[in-house]
Enzyme design. Structure first.
Site, PDB file in Angstrom:
ATOM      1  N   CYS A  44      17.113 -15.492   1.062  1.00 26.06           N
ATOM      2  CA  CYS A  44      18.707 -15.208   0.780  1.00 26.06           C
ATOM      3  C   CYS A  44      19.169 -16.940   1.315  1.00 26.06           C
ATOM      4  O   CYS A  44      20.050 -17.281   0.785  1.00 26.06           O
ATOM      5  CB  CYS A  44      19.412 -14.201   1.549  1.00 26.06           C
ATOM      6  N   LEU A  56      49.053  -8.632  13.175  1.00 25.64           N
ATOM      7  CA  LEU A  56      50.659  -9.291  13.233  1.00 25.64           C
ATOM      8  C   LEU A  56      51.422  -9.450  14.339  1.00 25.64           C
ATOM      9  O   LEU A  56      52.278 -10.203  14.660  1.00 25.64           O
ATOM     10  CB  LEU A  56      51.132  -8.939  11.925  1.00 25.64           C
ATOM     11  N   GLY A  61      62.082  -4.718   0.436  1.00 30.72           N
ATOM     12  CA  GLY A  61      62.300  -4.273   1.804  1.00 30.72           C
ATOM     13  C   GLY A  61      62.541  -5.622   2.874  1.00 30.72           C
ATOM     14  O   GLY A  61      62.379  -6.758   2.374  1.00 30.72           O
ATOM     15  N   LYS A 102      -1.228   5.311  10.216  1.00 32.69           N
ATOM     16  CA  LYS A 102      -1.314   3.610  10.277  1.00 32.69           C
ATOM     17  C   LYS A 102      -0.721   2.966  11.085  1.00 32.69           C
ATOM     18  O   LYS A 102      -0.761   1.737  11.357  1.00 32.69           O
ATOM     19  CB  LYS A 102      -1.124   3.420   8.828  1.00 32.69           C
ATOM     20  N   ASP A 147      49.281  -1.932  15.769  1.00 32.33           N
ATOM     21  CA  ASP A 147      50.540  -1.459  15.389  1.00 32.33           C
ATOM     22  C   ASP A 147      50.361  -0.649  14.242  1.00 32.33           C
ATOM     23  O   ASP A 147      51.315  -0.275  13.142  1.00 32.33           O
ATOM     24  CB  ASP A 147      51.656  -2.570  14.942  1.00 32.33           C
ATOM     25  N   HIS A 203      19.650  -9.926   6.631  1.00 26.55           N
ATOM     26  CA  HIS A 203      19.511 -10.768   5.501  1.00 26.55           C
ATOM     27  C   HIS A 203      19.409  -9.890   4.088  1.00 26.55           C
ATOM     28  O   HIS A 203      18.534  -9.000   4.332  1.00 26.55           O
ATOM     29  CB  HIS A 203      18.150 -11.371   5.767  1.00 26.55           C
ATOM     30  N   LYS A 246       0.814  -1.303  -0.110  1.00 24.46           N
ATOM     31  CA  LYS A 246      -0.134   0.161   0.085  1.00 24.46           C
ATOM     32  C   LYS A 246       0.838   1.512   0.115  1.00 24.46           C
ATOM     33  O   LYS A 246       1.813   1.394   0.668  1.00 24.46           O
ATOM     34  CB  LYS A 246      -0.891   0.048   1.239  1.00 24.46           C
ATOM     35  N   VAL A 254      62.936 -10.796   4.792  1.00 23.78           N
ATOM     36  CA  VAL A 254      62.642 -10.068   3.476  1.00 23.78           C
ATOM     37  C   VAL A 254      61.075 -10.005   3.138  1.00 23.78           C
ATOM     38  O   VAL A 254      60.415 -10.998   3.140  1.00 23.78           O
ATOM     39  CB  VAL A 254      63.602 -10.957   2.670  1.00 23.78           C
ATOM     40  N   TYR A 276       3.644   6.334   9.650  1.00 18.11           N
ATOM     41  CA  TYR A 276       3.318   6.083   8.099  1.00 18.11           C
ATOM     42  C   TYR A 276       1.720   6.410   8.164  1.00 18.11           C
ATOM     43  O   TYR A 276       0.943   5.888   9.295  1.00 18.11           O
ATOM     44  CB  TYR A 276       3.591   4.993   7.626  1.00 18.11           C
TER      45      TYR A 276
HETATM   46  P1  ADP Z   1      57.422  -6.280   8.488  1.00 19.34           P
HETATM   47  O1  ADP Z   1      55.983  -5.807   8.711  1.00 19.34           O
HETATM   48  O2  ADP Z   1      57.602  -7.618   8.461  1.00 19.34           O
HETATM   49  O3  ADP Z   1      58.339  -5.590   9.506  1.00 19.34           O
HETATM   50  P2  ADP Z   1      56.884  -4.609   6.190  1.00 19.34           P
HETATM   51  O4  ADP Z   1      55.748  -4.936   6.101  1.00 19.34           O
HETATM   52  O5  ADP Z   1      57.265  -3.304   6.702  1.00 19.34           O
HETATM   53  O6  ADP Z   1      57.540  -5.727   7.039  1.00 19.34           O
HETATM   54  O7  ADP Z   1      57.813  -4.758   4.987  1.00 19.34           O
HETATM   55  C1  ADP Z   1      59.155  -4.240   4.542  1.00 19.34           C
HETATM   56  C2  ADP Z   1      58.982  -3.312   3.299  1.00 19.34           C
HETATM   57  O8  ADP Z   1      58.514  -4.014   2.304  1.00 19.34           O
HETATM   58  C3  ADP Z   1      58.177  -2.054   3.439  1.00 19.34           C
HETATM   59  O9  ADP Z   1      58.280  -0.875   4.083  1.00 19.34           O
HETATM   60  C4  ADP Z   1      57.520  -1.891   2.282  1.00 19.34           C
HETATM   61  O10 ADP Z   1      58.457  -1.230   1.477  1.00 19.34           O
HETATM   62  C5  ADP Z   1      57.449  -3.297   1.464  1.00 19.34           C
HETATM   63  N1  ADP Z   1      56.453  -3.896   1.506  1.00 19.34           N
HETATM   64  C6  ADP Z   1      55.893  -4.775   2.365  1.00 19.34           C
HETATM   65  N2  ADP Z   1      54.558  -5.231   1.987  1.00 19.34           N
HETATM   66  C7  ADP Z   1      54.427  -4.559   0.677  1.00 19.34           C
HETATM   67  C8  ADP Z   1      53.406  -4.615  -0.144  1.00 19.34           C
HETATM   68  N3  ADP Z   1      52.360  -5.482   0.051  1.00 19.34           N
HETATM   69  N4  ADP Z   1      53.473  -4.115  -1.290  1.00 19.34           N
HETATM   70  C9  ADP Z   1      54.307  -3.359  -1.334  1.00 19.34           C
HETATM   71  N5  ADP Z   1      55.507  -3.096  -0.716  1.00 19.34           N
HETATM   72  C10 ADP Z   1      55.591  -4.055   0.408  1.00 19.34           C
END
Ligand code: ADP
Ligand code: MG
Length: 638
Positions: free
Chosen positions: A133, A521, A388, A53, A500, A122, A26, A394, A39
């Site tokens: 759904c 992490l 990095g 209503k 962090d 939903h 309605k 690494v 309403y």
């Molecule tokens: P962790 O968290 O293990 O200490 P980071 O995440 O700081 O290491 O990674 C080190 C470096 O690598 C960062 O400063 C960034 O420059 C590069 N990096 C990390 N993750 C990515 C990503 N997903 N894409 C591009 N560069 C990245």
């Protein structure tokens, strides 16, 4: 009686309080005030409301969301939305998507402090004694879909707090930095449902035979949505498989299917794209920084000058729901408005001559590299270059299956509590937001283990800010803060604590979007120097008093860190409390020391930082509050 906030005529579906009662629809006049939705029967001829209503008390509302329209719904029922309150769902049909958006946006604002807001809903109707759904037969059954942050107006669209009412306590406070955050509630197991139509916004190539290929612009039928990120769907040839839910949109609704509409694009990104195309009259329509509003961005080279400029026009809405750029020319919908201005400049610097779109180029990341994939075969990875070195070792840039860019963290042995992390990775994979770096999967069958994530070509935000060639504008600085606040608002809504947050843990995408990384992490770091608040690597400069004193982490400690991150942004990457060492900071911050106002931050910007640094965690804003505040500021700057 309190003032009317909104008033519109909608179609209301009867509430089917008994399973057997027939459905009816309605026309009713709906009036929203701060206290209730009322309403009325409406006399169209005399344009007068007749008898009342029904009413719904605003403080009883648990959820306001769109609903997928019924299959082959008549034209007047294409834009339904739902108001869930203690008596169940109230279904209302708006005349246009825009009117529906306006109501949802406003309603979410007025209910934002309600006690029992739902986390899930939903997406389809309750009909014939069943949720369409997920086929659950209990009306009170918890929603089968987590609210999407972009739409989650309880948070992202929340209006700025007018009076400082005490904020509700945060449910996610924890005292031990090592304990797990509460996990998102389990999703109900669902069988397949009748299906509803969606349109693909992006192409998607299947990664395995479990997924279904998507072609932009094509329609698909969704069969099952028991997982938030991967839906089971069928294409027009009858082929079935899983599709990333963020690649599709409701068929026939909204602006998503128009090439000129660039969802989630901010002002600076629009300017970059338009300048790159360098065409006089190039244009696009984007979400304005204010939720629920839109902006037209146009590029011009008046008189054929070589360097062009961009102009931004907010699309305005008249009280009757008509859209306009130039007040004399108003329209029922945004597509009609755009169509008109493609032929008439009518007060704009230029008519809208060329559609500039980046849709094909920038498909969003998917939650994982395929449906149910989280263990990645390392033989499918190729390593291209080192990015990095971090806390865990690494980080490399590489490809998965030759053509998907990824970042790979190679976890140095002994640096991580691996079993705990692996258990948590499945939860982390489900977190998906355009301002979070997506976790794609892990390689755990070998040592070192790898964490595979989305790759962001412009690297870490801190380095980006420190790059003296960049010289970001004040709008760009604020957009960076907005991106981070949106990613964090999503984490907050999932009750996930970052622990962090800092500019070094944010990354920059090719188009300048900022994404937050490394959430949660720190709980898996095996290094006392990092985990103990007295350790040399502990992020003391980003920590509030309650973390320094009692290791009490919460979304409110993330808020503090966000304030410091904003300070990093506005100082272009300075170290907070530069002249002090960790021990001094750990003493002086609980005693009242705060960071100074950066030169680039005006009083309002600094005001945002300072409320993040209120001594009492419960007095600090939520991320959702911050999103709105930053949105409002950006809107004023447009
Ligand atoms: P962790 O968290 O293990 O200490 P980071 O995440 O700081 O290491 O990674 C080190 C470096 O690598 C960062 O400063 C960034 O420059 C590069 N990096 C990390 N993750 C990515 C990503 N997903 N894409 C591009 N560069 C990245
Ligand atoms: Mg990091």
């Amino acid at each position: 009686m309190s003032d009317t906030i909104l008033e519109d005529i909608f179609i209301k579906r009867s509430q089917q309080k008994k399973k057997t009662s027939p459905l009816n629809f309605k026309e009713r006049l709906f009036v929203l005030t701060q206290e209730k939705i009322s309403y009325y029967e409406y006399d169209v001829e005399k344009r007068k409301k007749k008898c009342l209503k029904g009413t719904v008390d605003v403080d009883k509302i648990k959820c306001v969301e769109t609903v997928f329209p019924e299959q082959s719904a008549p034209i007047e029922r294409q834009f339904p939305f739902q108001i869930i309150y203690d008596e169940g769902p109230l279904y209302i049909f708006a005349k246009s998507d825009e009117i529906r958006k306006r109501w949802i946006h406003k309603l979410k604002q007025v209910v934002q402090f309600n006690k029992d807001l739902a986390q899930k809903y939903h997406p389809s109707f309750w009909m014939e004694g069943m949720w369409q759904c997920c086929m659950q037969e209990v009306k009170q059954a918890m929603g089968c879909q987590v609210l999407d942050t972009k739409n989650r107006g309880f948070f992202s669209n929340a209006s700025r707090r007018k009076s400082r009412k005490p904020l509700p306590p945060t449910p996610q406070e924890e005292t031990s930095p090592q304990s797990f955050p509460p996990q998102p509630p389990l999703q109900p197991r669902t069988s397949s449902c009748k299906g509803f139509a969606v349109t693909a916004e992006y192409d998607f190539a299947p990664m395995s035979n479990q997924e279904l290929e998507l072609q932009k612009g094509e329609e698909y039928t969704v069969l099952e949505m028991s997982e938030t990120n991967w839906w089971r769907a069928r294409d027009k040839y009858g082929k079935e498989g899983y599709i990333p839910s963020n690649y599709v949109t409701k068929a026939g609704n909204g602006l998503e299917t128009y090439d000129w509409y660039c969802k989630n694009m901010n002002r600076s990104q629009a300017e970059n794209l338009l300048k790159l195309e360098n065409k006089d009259g190039g244009f696009l329509v984007r979400d304005s920084s204010k939720a629920g509003k839109y902006t037209v961005s146009v590029f011009t080279r008046i008189g054929g000058e070589t360097v062009g400029s961009c102009k931004h026009y907010n699309i305005c809405i008249k009280p009757q729901g008509l859209f306009y750029l130039a007040e004399k020319h108003s329209f029922n919908s945004i597509p009609e408005l755009i169509h008109y201005h493609q032929h008439n400049s009518a007060g704009m610097v230029s008519r809208l001559k060329y559609v500039v779109s980046n849709k094909a180029k920038n498909a969003p990341s998917t939650a994982g590299l395929g449906y149910g994939v989280w263990e990645i075969d390392p033989r499918h990875l190729t390593f291209i270059k080192e990015l990095g070195n971090g806390q865990f070792g690494v980080v490399k840039y590489g490809r998965w299956q030759k053509h998907h860019d990824v970042a790979i963290k190679m976890i140095k042995e002994g640096s991580m509590s691996e079993d705990d992390f692996i258990a948590e990775a499945k939860v982390m994979m489900k977190l998906r937001h355009e301002n979070l770096v997506q976790l794609y999967g892990v390689c755990t069958k070998q040592r070192p283990i790898y964490i595979v994530t989305e790759f962001l070509p412009k690297g870490c935000l801190l380095d980006y800010l420190r790059d003296s060639h960049k010289k970001p504008t004040s709008i760009q600085l604020l957009e960076m803060c907005k991106d981070v606040s949106e990613g964090m608002a999503y984490l907050e809504s999932q009750r996930y604590i970052h622990r962090d947050l800092a500019a070094r843990n944010c990354l920059v995408d090719s188009n300048g979007t900022i994404k937050v990384t490394d959430f949660g992490l720190s709980r898996y770091v095996l290094d006392d120097e990092y985990t103990s608040s007295a350790g040399s690597k502990f992020p003391v400069r980003w920590a509030p008093p309650e973390v320094l004193l009692y290791s009490k982490f919460s979304s409110k400690s993330d808020i503090w860190a966000f304030g410091v991150l904003m300070w990093e942004v506005y100082t272009l990457g300075k170290t907070p409390y530069e002249l002090l060492n960790n021990t001094d900071i750990a003493q002086k911050v609980p005693a009242g020391l705060r960071l100074y106002r950066p030169q680039l931050a005006n009083d309002r910007i600094y005001g945002i930082m300072t409320i993040c640094w209120y001594e009492k965690p419960e007095e600090r804003p939520t991320f959702q509050d911050l999103v709105t505040t930053v949105e409002d500021l950006l809107y004023e700057l447009q």
